[in-house]
Write a protein that holds these residues in place. Structure first.
Motif, PDB file in Angstrom:
ATOM      1  N   ALA A  90       3.191  -2.450   1.130  1.00  0.00           N
ATOM      2  CA  ALA A  90       2.829  -2.061   2.493  1.00  0.00           C
ATOM      3  C   ALA A  90       1.852  -3.077   3.083  1.00  0.00           C
ATOM      4  O   ALA A  90       1.280  -3.902   2.369  1.00  0.00           O
ATOM      5  CB  ALA A  90       2.202  -0.666   2.499  1.00  0.00           C
ATOM      6  N   LEU A  91       1.651  -2.990   4.371  1.00  0.00           N
ATOM      7  CA  LEU A  91       0.568  -3.725   5.016  1.00  0.00           C
ATOM      8  C   LEU A  91      -0.667  -2.837   5.140  1.00  0.00           C
ATOM      9  O   LEU A  91      -1.782  -3.298   4.969  1.00  0.00           O
ATOM     10  CB  LEU A  91       1.001  -4.228   6.398  1.00  0.00           C
ATOM     11  N   TRP A  92      -0.483  -1.570   5.463  1.00  0.00           N
ATOM     12  CA  TRP A  92      -1.577  -0.596   5.433  1.00  0.00           C
ATOM     13  C   TRP A  92      -0.959   0.775   5.213  1.00  0.00           C
ATOM     14  O   TRP A  92      -0.369   1.366   6.119  1.00  0.00           O
ATOM     15  CB  TRP A  92      -2.414  -0.621   6.715  1.00  0.00           C
ATOM     16  N   ALA A  93      -1.072   1.275   3.994  1.00  0.00           N
ATOM     17  CA  ALA A  93      -0.480   2.556   3.620  1.00  0.00           C
ATOM     18  C   ALA A  93      -1.398   3.698   4.031  1.00  0.00           C
ATOM     19  O   ALA A  93      -2.611   3.643   3.801  1.00  0.00           O
ATOM     20  CB  ALA A  93      -0.218   2.602   2.119  1.00  0.00           C
ATOM     21  N   GLU A  94      -0.836   4.721   4.619  1.00  0.00           N
ATOM     22  CA  GLU A  94      -1.610   5.855   5.127  1.00  0.00           C
ATOM     23  C   GLU A  94      -0.778   7.131   5.067  1.00  0.00           C
ATOM     24  O   GLU A  94       0.433   7.097   4.829  1.00  0.00           O
ATOM     25  CB  GLU A  94      -2.035   5.603   6.578  1.00  0.00           C
ATOM     26  N   GLY A  95      -1.463   8.253   5.276  1.00  0.00           N
ATOM     27  CA  GLY A  95      -0.810   9.526   5.504  1.00  0.00           C
ATOM     28  C   GLY A  95       0.120  10.026   4.433  1.00  0.00           C
ATOM     29  O   GLY A  95       1.235  10.487   4.742  1.00  0.00           O
ATOM     30  N   GLN A 387      -2.261  -1.694   0.374  1.00  0.00           N
ATOM     31  CA  GLN A 387      -0.871  -2.123   0.237  1.00  0.00           C
ATOM     32  C   GLN A 387      -0.071  -1.289  -0.756  1.00  0.00           C
ATOM     33  O   GLN A 387       1.136  -1.511  -0.909  1.00  0.00           O
ATOM     34  CB  GLN A 387      -0.843  -3.586  -0.217  1.00  0.00           C
ATOM     35  N   SER A 388      -0.697  -0.313  -1.412  1.00  0.00           N
ATOM     36  CA  SER A 388      -0.074   0.317  -2.579  1.00  0.00           C
ATOM     37  C   SER A 388      -0.207   1.831  -2.582  1.00  0.00           C
ATOM     38  O   SER A 388      -0.996   2.410  -1.829  1.00  0.00           O
ATOM     39  CB  SER A 388      -0.700  -0.251  -3.864  1.00  0.00           C
TER      40      SER A 388
END
Length: 402
Positions: A90-95, A387-388
């Protein structure tokens, strides 16, 4: 707020476990066998340990990056469970949110404008929704329907069981929302969500049209790379927290003065307390913004909040471990993602008792944005971190739904 008073070393805890045999059915460990043990490596050692699925096995009885600061923490963790990185890319993993019926984890990769899904049966990861309108927070309601907060379209949506999409909220009193961030369901049929301004930037959504608070000088073209319907939206509201009633009415339950730049939120297991993470200043903010704190509020029977108070300032060992996402376990403990910036070894998850006592930490080598509980027994903590995606089995269960 009470500060922690007990610092338990890993070696002391292991020795105690060895002498008492209280290890959830595992064989006692002799204390003298631990006296010569070498301190295991962690995220703050050189070279750093590997968390990857194909990494060498973690042979230590307690994962070296599970740090207890209060004796109660040992009862919340699983002694022989390692922290694992399930996926990266990912570039910015969220939620992160857990679908119990489908046995999968869904999360947002905000800059890549997609949602991802991890299947528990074989660990397969694939794109779940693309585009996702730069979605951020996700959760599932009591009917198993997915809720998502969309930065780009500045709205909260619900994915219905027949595959259609319902817009739950996109304005308050006729003014467009900023960029809804996180959403949780209440048993009375209402949904509660936060509305900070973090989607008002190029990386995670779209800035305001020229002249708006996040594009005052008009140097940015907010329509580049966007669908035509993005239009000329500009920020119109201060940051706030809202409630969507079962009939669709949207009310403001916490103002910018109560919890500035609200981010993650969750209820206590009895739904009598709402916790709101207040993070840093966002695009277009004219005030000081949040300070990386968390606030607690009493939830009244009429759907309002009262008795707002500081839960914690998240200062640990002189390091600001800023909260973002938060979930509660069945005992009311709070599991909060930690953003410690460049302070390696302090990002990950912090765990707090309902009285504000810091119980322990889970260290991972990336800044953690959000967490959820999942797995068939709801005893696995999933961590969306930069990213993870990381996971660790714990000794308790998350309060439902995830």
């Amino acid at each position: 707020m009470k500060s922690h008073r007990h610092t338990v070393s890993r070696r002391t805890a292991l020795s105690a476990i060895g002498s008492t045999g209280l290890t959830l059915g595992l064989a006692p460990i002799a204390a003298n066998a631990q006296s010569t043990a070498v301190e295991p490596p962690s995220t703050i050692t050189q070279p750093s340990r590997s968390f990857a699925p194909d990494a060498p096995p973690n042979v230590y009885f307690w994962d070296p990056d599970v740090i207890a600061l209060d004796d109660r923490f040992w009862g919340l963790m699983q002694p022989n469970a390692p922290i694992q990185r399930l996926w990266t890319g990912a570039l910015w993993a969220e939620g992160p949110a857990w679908n119990a019926q489908g046995r999968y984890l869904v999360w947002s990769d905000i800059p890549n404008n997609r949602q991802m899904r991890w299947l528990e049966d074989d660990g397969h990861v694939s794109e779940f929704r693309d585009p996702s309108n730069n979605s951020n927070g996700n959760s599932f309601d009591f009917q198993g329907r997915q809720l998502s907060c969309e930065h780009l379209t500045r709205r909260v949506v619900r994915y219905e069981l027949d595959g259609s999409v319902t817009i739950l909220a996109d304005n308050f009193e006729g003014k467009g929302l900023n960029s809804p961030n996180d959403v949780v369901a209440h048993p009375d049929g209402s949904y509660w969500f936060t509305d900070p301004p973090y989607g008002g930037q190029l990386y995670e959504g779209a800035p305001d049209a020229a002249g708006g608070p996040s594009n005052v000088d008009g140097l940015l073209n907010n329509r580049l790379g966007q669908p035509p319907e993005i239009g000329e939206a500009v920020r119109e509201l201060p940051t706030a927290t809202y409630r969507i009633a079962p009939d669709g009415t949207v009310t403001q339950v916490a103002t910018e003065d109560d919890a500035p730049d609200p981010n993650g939120l969750c209820f206590s297991p009895d739904y009598r307390t709402l916790y709101i993470a207040s993070t840093g200043k966002g695009p277009g903010d004219t005030g000081p913004g949040g300070m990386g704190n968390m606030y607690a509020f009493d939830v009244n029977d009429d759907g309002t909040l009262s008795n707002g108070r500081l839960f914690s300032d998240f200062m640990i060992d002189g390091v600001k471990c800023g909260p973002d996402g938060v979930r509660a376990d069945v005992a009311g403990n709070l599991w909060c993602s930690s953003n410690a910036g460049r302070n390696v070894g302090y990002s990950g998850v912090t765990v707090w008792a309902p009285d504000g006592t810091l119980l322990g930490r889970i260290r991972i080598p990336e800044i953690c944005g959000n967490v959820c509980f999942g797995g068939p027994k709801r005893n696995r903590l999933f961590m969306a971190a930069s990213q993870s995606i990381y996971a660790v089995y714990v000794g308790t269960q998350g309060a439902a739904p995830a």
